[in-house]
Design an enzyme around this catalytic site. Structure first.
Site, PDB file in Angstrom:
ATOM      1  N   PRO A  97       0.896  -1.116  -0.385  1.00 27.34           N
ATOM      2  CA  PRO A  97      -0.136   0.080  -0.013  1.00 27.34           C
ATOM      3  C   PRO A  97       1.107   1.471  -0.149  1.00 27.34           C
ATOM      4  O   PRO A  97       1.711   1.801   0.682  1.00 27.34           O
ATOM      5  CB  PRO A  97      -0.839  -0.115   1.396  1.00 27.34           C
ATOM      6  N   LEU A  98       0.784   2.315  -0.706  1.00 28.80           N
ATOM      7  CA  LEU A  98       1.122   3.628  -1.259  1.00 28.80           C
ATOM      8  C   LEU A  98       0.381   4.326  -1.308  1.00 28.80           C
ATOM      9  O   LEU A  98       0.128   4.333  -2.500  1.00 28.80           O
ATOM     10  CB  LEU A  98       2.688   3.324  -2.277  1.00 28.80           C
ATOM     11  N   HIS A 149      -5.703  -1.527   7.961  1.00 28.79           N
ATOM     12  CA  HIS A 149      -4.749  -0.957   8.278  1.00 28.79           C
ATOM     13  C   HIS A 149      -4.385  -0.778   9.687  1.00 28.79           C
ATOM     14  O   HIS A 149      -4.910   0.122  10.257  1.00 28.79           O
ATOM     15  CB  HIS A 149      -4.530   0.390   7.368  1.00 28.79           C
ATOM     16  N   TYR A 159      -1.188   4.274  13.292  1.00 28.85           N
ATOM     17  CA  TYR A 159      -2.546   4.487  12.921  1.00 28.85           C
ATOM     18  C   TYR A 159      -2.926   3.951  13.565  1.00 28.85           C
ATOM     19  O   TYR A 159      -3.325   3.476  14.749  1.00 28.85           O
ATOM     20  CB  TYR A 159      -2.749   4.180  12.011  1.00 28.85           C
TER      21      TYR A 159
HETATM   22  C1  LIG Z   1       5.418   7.332  -1.028  1.00 32.79           C
HETATM   23  C2  LIG Z   1       4.510   5.867   0.397  1.00 32.79           C
HETATM   24  C3  LIG Z   1       2.761   6.191   0.379  1.00 32.79           C
HETATM   25  C4  LIG Z   1       2.744   5.081   1.866  1.00 32.79           C
HETATM   26  N1  LIG Z   1       2.263   4.892   2.207  1.00 32.79           N
HETATM   27  C5  LIG Z   1       1.505   3.687   2.971  1.00 32.79           C
HETATM   28  C6  LIG Z   1      -0.059   3.932   3.250  1.00 32.79           C
HETATM   29  O1  LIG Z   1      -1.108   4.179   2.322  1.00 32.79           O
HETATM   30  N2  LIG Z   1      -0.311   2.471   3.532  1.00 32.79           N
HETATM   31  C7  LIG Z   1       0.842   1.970   4.087  1.00 32.79           C
HETATM   32  O2  LIG Z   1      -0.022   1.122   5.077  1.00 32.79           O
HETATM   33  N3  LIG Z   1       1.659   2.070   4.041  1.00 32.79           N
HETATM   34  C8  LIG Z   1       2.131   2.662   3.114  1.00 32.79           C
HETATM   35  N4  LIG Z   1       3.401   3.351   3.290  1.00 32.79           N
HETATM   36  C9  LIG Z   1       4.406   2.300   3.679  1.00 32.79           C
HETATM   37  C10 LIG Z   1       4.868   0.897   2.782  1.00 32.79           C
HETATM   38  O3  LIG Z   1       3.826   0.181   2.521  1.00 32.79           O
HETATM   39  C11 LIG Z   1       6.264   0.131   3.247  1.00 32.79           C
HETATM   40  O4  LIG Z   1       5.972  -0.455   3.883  1.00 32.79           O
HETATM   41  C12 LIG Z   1       7.648   1.381   3.225  1.00 32.79           C
HETATM   42  O5  LIG Z   1       7.214   1.494   1.280  1.00 32.79           O
HETATM   43  C13 LIG Z   1       8.671  -0.370   3.128  1.00 32.79           C
HETATM   44  O6  LIG Z   1       8.776  -1.006   2.212  1.00 32.79           O
HETATM   45  P1  LIG Z   1       9.312  -0.528   0.793  1.00 32.79           P
HETATM   46  O7  LIG Z   1      10.944  -0.659   1.071  1.00 32.79           O
HETATM   47  O8  LIG Z   1       9.566  -2.000  -0.470  1.00 32.79           O
HETATM   48  O9  LIG Z   1       9.577   0.441   0.077  1.00 32.79           O
HETATM   49  C14 LIG Z   1       3.840   4.263   2.393  1.00 32.79           C
HETATM   50  C15 LIG Z   1       5.742   3.870   1.548  1.00 32.79           C
HETATM   51  C16 LIG Z   1       5.506   4.948   1.042  1.00 32.79           C
HETATM   52  C17 LIG Z   1       7.211   5.158   0.302  1.00 32.79           C
END
Ligand SMILES: Cc1cc2nc3c(=O)[nH]c(=O)nc-3n(C[C@H](O)[C@H](O)[C@H](O)COP(=O)(O)O)c2cc1C
Length: 369
Positions: free
Chosen positions: A24-25, A176, A181
């Site tokens: 999720p991003l 989530h 949160y």
């Molecule tokens: C731009 C951005 C937005 C994110 N938004 C969410 C989100 O909406 N919900 C969530 O659970 N985690 C969110 N995260 C965390 C990511 O899901 C993930 O846990 C984090 O990027 C680490 O994983 P990675 O090293 O593969 O990037 C976000 C991270 C980034 C960088």
């Protein structure tokens, strides 16, 4: 069949074509008065990434009161459901699967989002963080401690959001319960000072989450529900670990064996916790023996470490975050050993197409080279 563990199918409950999950991003592209996903942005973005075994959408607020960041999409209004229908259709047409992440930020919000009213949380304790409001970053405030009525309303908000998710065509929902949160605020003793049945003992601090899970599973089969946790989150998103933090997550995850969920989704620590006495450094390794169902792991993985963690048996699926921002064809890149593109942090949360739907696939990149 591929020799890479990441590229093998996974069948239990989820039935996915590979084990590469889009994490999720939040991308803050729902910059319209309805905070709805749109055909020209969200549908294109998620459609481009449909070769993932599973896409988990950005956090999507379950009610007006659940929001804490500007331009994030919701899943509580008719317009939002209609917007998401376009997204799910696009992903399904391209052979993908998509869950929506159901989100309530609790105290990680700001009165500007609530006509001056205080955000809701277990207790009136300011996380001393910042909220990304329409007027830019603002300091968080001491929230309002939720009444029992607020808790009941929020349970129904999650249930209603899950109902909306089914109507919008999602394959499932992810609750989530991570990253500081609302549910995480209830789990943690530093943010939850309640003296009623939602605070104090470990059983009480997890009660709200399980009440929500039970309400959600009335409207969508539990095999289509996932839940996300970040047990060793410390020093970010207002979270401070204490000696009860890990036992609380152990309790939650063992209790989830009584359910038959799509998956639990765990994150490895976001920061260096080697000097934090209460923290667990290797989350997948620590929690795998406690859980009988599907375990998805995230944070900091690449192709090599992702294949390794699955082969070790410590996880079934791996969620990739930032790599999916800049590599819409991440699965094809893993398949063919193509070079990976770097993401641009400056456009993570900016409005419009730039840095959102204009990352080329490897093949497109080669054609234009
Ligand atoms: C731009 C951005 C937005 C994110 N938004 C969410 C989100 O909406 N919900 C969530 O659970 N985690 C969110 N995260 C965390 C990511 O899901 C993930 O846990 C984090 O990027 C680490 O994983 P990675 O090293 O593969 O990037 C976000 C991270 C980034 C960088």
């Amino acid at each position: 069949m591929s020799t890479q563990a990441l590229l093998t199918p996974y069948h239990k409950n989820l039935n996915v074509k590979n084990r590469v999950v889009m994490a999720p991003l939040t991308r803050s592209r729902a910059a319209n008065t309805d905070n709805k996903p749109t055909a020209d942005l969200h549908a294109v973005y998620y459609g481009q990434r449909a070769s993932a075994g599973l896409i988990i959408t950005e956090g999507s607020q379950v009610s007006k009161c659940a929001v804490g960041y500007v331009n994030t999409p919701g899943i509580h209004s008719k317009a939002q459901v209609e917007g998401w229908k376009i997204v799910t259709k696009e992903v399904h047409d391209k052979g993908g699967k998509i869950f929506i992440q159901l989100w309530h930020v609790g105290r990680m919000s700001h009165p500007d989002f609530h006509n001056g009213d205080l955000p809701l949380a277990p207790s009136a304790i300011n996380p001393n963080e910042q909220s990304y409001t329409p007027e830019g970053f603002k300091d968080t405030v001491a929230p309002k401690a939720m009444t029992k009525e607020d808790i009941q309303t929020t349970i129904l908000d999650f249930q209603n959001a899950a109902k909306n998710a089914v109507e919008a065509g999602f394959d499932g929902v992810e609750i989530h319960s991570s990253n500081g949160y609302l549910f995480h605020q209830f789990f943690n003793g530093t943010s939850n000072h309640r003296t009623d049945e939602y605070g104090g003992s470990l059983e009480n601090r997890v009660r709200f989450f399980f009440e929500v899970l039970d309400a959600v599973k009335e409207v969508i089969p539990q095999q289509q529900i996932g839940a996300r946790f970040n047990p060793s989150l410390n020093g970010v998103f207002g979270m401070t670990m204490d000696e009860e933090t890990i036992p609380t997550f152990e309790y939650i995850i063992k209790k989830l064996n009584d359910y038959d969920l799509a998956y639990i989704h765990l994150s490895e620590p976001f920061t260096d916790v080697s000097k934090i006495p209460f923290a667990v450094e290797n989350i997948a390794e620590h929690f795998r023996p406690l859980y009988n169902g599907t375990l998805m792991i995230n944070a900091g993985f690449n192709q090599e470490s992702g294949n390794k963690v699955i082969a070790s048996g410590n996880a079934d699926l791996v969620a990739f975050g930032k790599l999916f921002i800049s590599n819409p064809d991440l699965v094809e890149r893993f398949e063919n050993g193509y070079e990976l593109a770097k993401w641009n942090e400056d456009t993570f949360y900016t409005p419009g197409k730039e840095g959102y739907i204009d990352y080329p696939t490897f093949k497109e990149q080669e054609q234009h080279a």
